[in-house]
Scaffold this active site. Structure first.
Site: not given
Length: 332
Positions: A282, A115, A252
């Site tokens: 996500n 990520c 993020h």
């Protein structure tokens, strides 16, 4: 002192056509729309087709960039693909994208920082260009996380989606984009977020759910809401800037509750935050470029804006940077 000679000159994105809504997930696992939205802020995510892989969606993000900004990529001399879900262990997704684009005489590498991948990729691109080694680099964040998601595990399947974003970084000593960076890694916590490979143990712990993404959500949450605000403070100090000089914060997009906590601790209003999780979930290394492109398409990001990006996740790794938005108005 800022010694950057690298400028972001174009951006593009792509998400697969198939939508997976919270109502769809309610039919698959013990959950519902209200529960998911309350805890994550996510309403839907995109899912790649069975024959659609990371190199395919990364390539389409670059095509979007080319079409909107009328850019040529024939003279790109490095392709950096940030991903933990490449089509193959080898060859790299970057090499596959190079072939799809028909670019000759270019380097091509994959970067796996999960990520935090996209912000690490920007760090590398800035360094390679500012050092004089390269002139024009594609940085692509692309993931097909659905292919490593267990859709019987409600702790993960409600979170993740697929998508890709790309930026073009070029040599420009007169109007560089990059102001400061801050990087970190805590590998001793690696077993809190992983996707298994060859090894069956990590940090003395037996790994589970072979081949699929596994996350200790509460542990990652606690780590992120403490680590990221401290990292944001560090990147501001390196830039000799105050937080009120930041126009936009782009973290993020892991979880809206997490973002709210980070904003609260760092003193940045949620209204000045760009995120992509509501409609895309996500998407790991793709969340930040997708959020940036949402900001562009909605007319929020303006030339000269100070933007603080912060990626964090598997590793556990994190990387933040401050950039001045230098992407011109798109041609199409």
């Amino acid at each position: 002192m800022n010694v950057s000679k690298a400028r972001i000159t174009a951006i593009g994105s792509y998400v697969p056509e198939r939508r997976l809504t919270n109502d769809d997930l309610e039919k698959m696992v013990d959950t519902n729309d209200e529960w998911i939205v309350k805890r994550t802020g996510i309403r839907e995510r995109r899912i790649a087709a069975d024959d659609e892989f990371t190199s395919d969606i990364g390539y389409k993000a670059v095509q979007d960039l080319i079409a909107r900004y009328e850019k040529s990529v024939d003279d790109v001399d490095m392709i950096i693909v940030c991903t933990f879900t490449p089509d193959f262990k080898t060859p790299s997704a970057a090499s596959l994208i190079q072939a799809k684009l028909g670019i000759q005489n270019t380097g091509a590498i994959d970067l796996n920082a999960a990520c935090a991948g996209f912000t690490y990729g920007l760090h590398m691109a800035n360094g390679l260009i500012s050092s004089g080694l390269h002139r024009k680099i594609l940085v692509i964040g692309a993931e097909t996380i659905s292919k490593v998601t267990d859709y019987t595990d409600r702790t993960t399947c409600i979170l993740f989606g697929d998508g890709a974003g790309a930026v073009l970084v070029e040599y420009d000593e007169n109007e560089p984009s990059f102001v400061s960076f801050n990087l970190g890694s805590e590998g001793e916590r690696a077993n809190k977020l992983y996707c298994t490979g060859l090894a069956e143990q990590m940090n003395g712990e037996e790994l589970v759910n072979t081949g699929n993404l596994v996350q200790s959500g509460r542990e990652v949450y606690k780590w992120a809401v403490n680590t990221v605000p401290a990292g944001m403070k560090a990147v501001l100090e390196k830039a000799a800037m105050k937080r009120n000089e930041i126009d936009w914060f782009v973290p993020h997009s892991a979880n809206l509750r997490m973002i709210e906590s980070i904003c609260d601790k760092s003193g940045i209003p949620l209204e000045q935050t760009l995120y992509s999780l509501v409609q895309y979930g996500n998407t790991s290394s793709a969340t930040i470029p997708l959020a940036l492109d949402i900001g562009v398409r909605e007319g929020k990001l303006k030339h000269g804006d100070n933007v603080l990006l912060y990626g964090f996740g598997g590793g556990l790794a994190h990387a933040g940077l401050i950039l001045r938005w230098t992407v011109p108005t798109e041609k199409n």
